[in-house]
Design a protein around this motif. Structure first.
Motif, mmCIF file in Angstrom:
data_model
loop_
_atom_site.group_PDB
_atom_site.id
_atom_site.type_symbol
_atom_site.label_atom_id
_atom_site.label_comp_id
_atom_site.label_asym_id
_atom_site.label_seq_id
_atom_site.Cartn_x
_atom_site.Cartn_y
_atom_site.Cartn_z
ATOM 1 N N ASP A 181 0.834 -1.203 0.000
ATOM 2 C CA ASP A 181 0.000 0.000 0.000
ATOM 3 C C ASP A 181 0.871 1.257 0.000
ATOM 4 O OD1 ASP A 181 -2.264 -1.600 0.119
ATOM 5 O OD2 ASP A 181 -2.320 -1.566 2.316
ATOM 6 N N LEU A 182 2.039 1.167 0.638
ATOM 7 C CA LEU A 182 2.947 2.312 0.722
ATOM 8 C C LEU A 182 3.872 2.388 -0.478
ATOM 9 C CD1 LEU A 182 3.962 1.941 4.485
ATOM 10 C CD2 LEU A 182 2.292 3.549 3.522
ATOM 11 N N LEU A 183 4.345 1.220 -0.936
ATOM 12 C CA LEU A 183 5.303 1.141 -2.039
ATOM 13 C C LEU A 183 4.747 0.173 -3.083
ATOM 14 C CD1 LEU A 183 8.575 0.853 0.099
ATOM 15 C CD2 LEU A 183 7.554 2.932 -0.847
ATOM 16 N N PRO A 184 3.834 0.629 -3.931
ATOM 17 C CA PRO A 184 3.127 -0.287 -4.840
ATOM 18 C C PRO A 184 3.921 -0.747 -6.052
ATOM 19 C CG PRO A 184 2.377 1.965 -5.170
ATOM 20 C CD PRO A 184 3.308 1.997 -3.993
ATOM 21 N N TYR A 185 4.991 -0.022 -6.412
ATOM 22 C CA TYR A 185 5.763 -0.373 -7.603
ATOM 23 C C TYR A 185 6.962 -1.217 -7.183
ATOM 24 C CZ TYR A 185 2.864 3.364 -9.439
ATOM 25 O OH TYR A 185 1.791 4.140 -9.789
ATOM 26 N N GLN A 186 7.133 -2.372 -7.819
ATOM 27 C CA GLN A 186 8.096 -3.334 -7.292
ATOM 28 C C GLN A 186 8.822 -4.085 -8.401
ATOM 29 O OE1 GLN A 186 5.561 -5.810 -4.836
ATOM 30 N NE2 GLN A 186 5.028 -4.124 -3.461
ATOM 31 N N VAL A 187 10.121 -4.265 -8.189
ATOM 32 C CA VAL A 187 10.936 -5.175 -9.009
ATOM 33 C C VAL A 187 11.484 -6.203 -8.034
ATOM 34 C CG1 VAL A 187 12.985 -5.427 -10.439
ATOM 35 C CG2 VAL A 187 11.521 -3.410 -10.709
ATOM 36 N N LEU A 188 10.941 -7.404 -8.085
ATOM 37 C CA LEU A 188 11.221 -8.402 -7.055
ATOM 38 C C LEU A 188 11.940 -9.612 -7.628
ATOM 39 C CD1 LEU A 188 7.764 -8.350 -5.212
ATOM 40 C CD2 LEU A 188 9.826 -7.034 -4.673
ATOM 41 N N ARG A 189 12.931 -10.087 -6.887
ATOM 42 C CA ARG A 189 13.626 -11.325 -7.205
ATOM 43 C C ARG A 189 13.737 -12.160 -5.917
ATOM 44 N NH1 ARG A 189 12.421 -9.705 -11.249
ATOM 45 N NH2 ARG A 189 13.602 -9.192 -13.126
ATOM 46 N N PRO A 190 12.605 -12.541 -5.317
ATOM 47 C CA PRO A 190 12.678 -13.322 -4.078
ATOM 48 C C PRO A 190 13.254 -14.703 -4.348
ATOM 49 C CG PRO A 190 10.417 -13.237 -4.878
ATOM 50 C CD PRO A 190 11.217 -12.313 -5.750
ATOM 51 N N ALA A 191 13.983 -15.234 -3.383
ATOM 52 C CA ALA A 191 14.591 -16.553 -3.525
ATOM 53 C C ALA A 191 14.888 -17.100 -2.126
ATOM 54 C CB ALA A 191 15.874 -16.486 -4.355
ATOM 55 N N ALA A 192 15.260 -18.352 -2.068
ATOM 56 C CA ALA A 192 15.536 -18.990 -0.780
ATOM 57 C C ALA A 192 16.790 -18.416 -0.135
ATOM 58 C CB ALA A 192 15.692 -20.494 -0.967
ATOM 59 N N ARG A 193 16.797 -18.401 1.172
ATOM 60 C CA ARG A 193 17.926 -17.997 1.998
ATOM 61 C C ARG A 193 18.429 -16.598 1.626
ATOM 62 N NH1 ARG A 193 19.900 -21.662 5.318
ATOM 63 N NH2 ARG A 193 22.006 -20.819 5.280
ATOM 64 N N ALA A 194 19.679 -16.464 1.187
ATOM 65 C CA ALA A 194 20.259 -15.124 1.001
ATOM 66 C C ALA A 194 20.181 -14.612 -0.429
ATOM 67 C CB ALA A 194 21.720 -15.133 1.450
ATOM 68 N N GLY A 207 17.713 -13.812 -2.583
ATOM 69 C CA GLY A 207 16.664 -12.945 -3.104
ATOM 70 C C GLY A 207 16.853 -11.475 -2.756
ATOM 71 N N THR A 208 16.324 -10.617 -3.627
ATOM 72 C CA THR A 208 16.447 -9.167 -3.448
ATOM 73 C C THR A 208 15.244 -8.493 -4.100
ATOM 74 O OG1 THR A 208 18.837 -9.452 -3.716
ATOM 75 C CG2 THR A 208 18.029 -7.202 -3.698
ATOM 76 N N GLY A 209 14.911 -7.287 -3.626
ATOM 77 C CA GLY A 209 13.811 -6.558 -4.228
ATOM 78 C C GLY A 209 13.988 -5.059 -4.126
ATOM 79 N N VAL A 210 13.413 -4.346 -5.090
ATOM 80 C CA VAL A 210 13.333 -2.886 -5.077
ATOM 81 C C VAL A 210 11.852 -2.524 -5.060
ATOM 82 C CG1 VAL A 210 13.875 -0.740 -6.281
ATOM 83 C CG2 VAL A 210 15.469 -2.667 -6.402
ATOM 84 N N LEU A 211 11.434 -1.739 -4.066
ATOM 85 C CA LEU A 211 10.042 -1.344 -3.932
ATOM 86 C C LEU A 211 9.974 0.180 -3.857
ATOM 87 C CD1 LEU A 211 10.672 -3.978 -1.900
ATOM 88 C CD2 LEU A 211 8.195 -4.018 -1.896
ATOM 89 N N SER A 212 8.995 0.771 -4.546
ATOM 90 C CA SER A 212 9.012 2.223 -4.697
ATOM 91 C C SER A 212 7.621 2.834 -4.613
ATOM 92 C CB SER A 212 9.639 2.584 -6.051
ATOM 93 O OG SER A 212 9.489 3.941 -6.355
ATOM 94 N N ARG A 213 7.610 4.100 -4.207
ATOM 95 C CA ARG A 213 6.403 4.913 -4.221
ATOM 96 C C ARG A 213 6.107 5.414 -5.639
ATOM 97 N NH1 ARG A 213 4.544 7.385 0.057
ATOM 98 N NH2 ARG A 213 6.438 6.933 1.246
ATOM 99 N N TYR A 214 7.147 5.396 -6.494
ATOM 100 C CA TYR A 214 7.038 5.916 -7.849
ATOM 101 C C TYR A 214 7.135 4.774 -8.861
ATOM 102 C CZ TYR A 214 8.069 10.322 -5.475
ATOM 103 O OH TYR A 214 8.035 11.400 -4.624
ATOM 104 N N PRO A 215 6.610 4.984 -10.059
ATOM 105 C CA PRO A 215 6.688 3.938 -11.090
ATOM 106 C C PRO A 215 8.135 3.537 -11.374
ATOM 107 C CG PRO A 215 5.127 5.638 -11.737
ATOM 108 C CD PRO A 215 5.807 6.149 -10.508
ATOM 109 N N LEU A 216 8.327 2.253 -11.616
ATOM 110 C CA LEU A 216 9.657 1.691 -11.849
ATOM 111 C C LEU A 216 9.753 1.111 -13.251
ATOM 112 C CD1 LEU A 216 10.290 -0.342 -8.538
ATOM 113 C CD2 LEU A 216 11.250 1.882 -9.147
ATOM 114 N N THR A 217 10.935 1.282 -13.834
ATOM 115 C CA THR A 217 11.283 0.580 -15.067
ATOM 116 C C THR A 217 12.506 -0.263 -14.769
ATOM 117 O OG1 THR A 217 10.472 2.393 -16.465
ATOM 118 C CG2 THR A 217 11.996 0.819 -17.467
ATOM 119 N N GLU A 218 12.390 -1.565 -14.921
ATOM 120 C CA GLU A 218 13.509 -2.447 -14.578
ATOM 121 C C GLU A 218 14.681 -2.227 -15.534
ATOM 122 O OE1 GLU A 218 14.453 -7.129 -13.537
ATOM 123 O OE2 GLU A 218 12.481 -6.561 -14.318
#
Length: 305
Positions: free
Chosen positions: A138-151, A153-164
């Motif tokens: 709800d706070l950061l609706p724009y997301q580029v996510l790479r979740p993965a097991a253990r260490a 995974g990584t993600g970028v979450l933003s209040r503004y539109p994102l272009t990967e």
């Protein structure tokens, strides 16, 4: 006398490596992270040597400790920033420790600090589910996510539109990057940084940090934020900063504020950073406890040109 000389020689080796910017292999790179502690030990060793009338050794160690201290101590003082007057961007980074960090604390910090972009390291699928349930999307609706097991995974979450984007080079852990569209033709490029640790593979650590993007003077301002597994005493990180970045902690006099581990052993060091394109100004930098994680979260406020 022999034992004292051996201690002096060990200190001298690490002091020279630090001054030369040589991180070495797994062991030396890990020990160079403790440079502020080495400086204190060197000062004590030098004083003891002089007290025991080992004049040459004691004096040499004391001078060397003072020289290293001279390049380390300035990070406790704030530095002048560019006179820019653009909009302010609030950046947060948090290593979630295999996804175990408390989601409610992350959401609270995002809300209280008006975070515009959040980089999450060691982001697992289940952790992302818990963060959504806690209201992060709800706070950061724009997301580029790479979740993965253990260490991994990584993600970028933003209040503004994102272009990967694909700014960093190859890495063991995911290091996504994206362009934030701030509106009015203004944009910022962000990289979620998480190179492998030098204690695991010093060669990969060096190449992954070297593979991070340099600032582009003709392009948008760039911000690199995350767990660099490196302190400001590592030549590998300083070489990256020298391409045109400012370390937010160093710029605000918080360069000694530790981010890992959350316990007392091993000795706490600052390995989480927000590196800001030198065209922008760092106006604040804070470190926050993060329940469930072995890292503290970092938040930086940046004024854009």
């Amino acid at each position: 006398m022999v034992f004292f000389a051996v201690l002096a020689a060990v200190f001298a080796v690490f002091a020279v490596m630090r001054l030369a910017g040589a991180d070495g292999g797994r062991l030396t790179a890990s020990l160079i992270a403790l440079t502020p502690y080495w400086v204190v030990c060197g000062l004590l060793l030098g004083v003891v040597g002089l007290a025991l009338r080992h004049w040459w050794i004691g004096g040499f160690v004391l001078v060397l400790a003072l020289v290293v201290g001279g390049v380390v101590v300035p990070r406790a003082a704030a530095s002048a920033q560019p006179p820019v007057h653009g909009r302010t961007l609030h950046v947060m980074s948090s290593n979630m420790y295999y996804g175990e960090a408390d989601p409610d604390t992350i959401v609270r910090l995002v809300r209280e600090n008006q975070v515009d972009v959040l980089n999450l390291l060691e982001l697992t699928p289940s952790a992302m589910g818990a963060l959504r349930a806690a209201g992060l999307s709800d706070l950061l609706p724009y997301q580029v996510l790479r979740p993965a097991a253990r260490a991994a995974g990584t993600g970028v979450l933003s209040r503004y539109p994102l272009t990967e984007l694909s700014l960093p080079g190859p890495s063991v852990f995911a290091q996504p990057s994206a362009r934030l569209d701030l509106g009015g033709g203004s944009s910022v490029e962000v990289v979620a940084v998480h190179p492998t640790a030098p204690v695991a593979d010093a060669g990969a650590w060096k190449s992954e940090i070297a593979g991070l993007p340099h600032p582009d003077p003709s392009g948008p301002v760039r911000v690199l934020a995350g767990d660099f597994n490196a302190t400001l005493d590592h030549g590998t990180l300083r070489n990256l900063i020298a391409t045109g970045y400012t370390d937010a902690g160093d710029a605000t006099g918080e360069g000694f504020t530790a981010t890992w581990p959350s316990k007392l052993l091993p000795p706490p060091v600052a390995i989480d950073h927000v590196l800001v394109d030198a065209r922008a100004a760092v106006t604040s930098y804070r470190v926050f406890p993060m329940p469930g994680s072995d890292h503290r979260a970092v938040v930086a406020s940046i004024t854009l040109p």
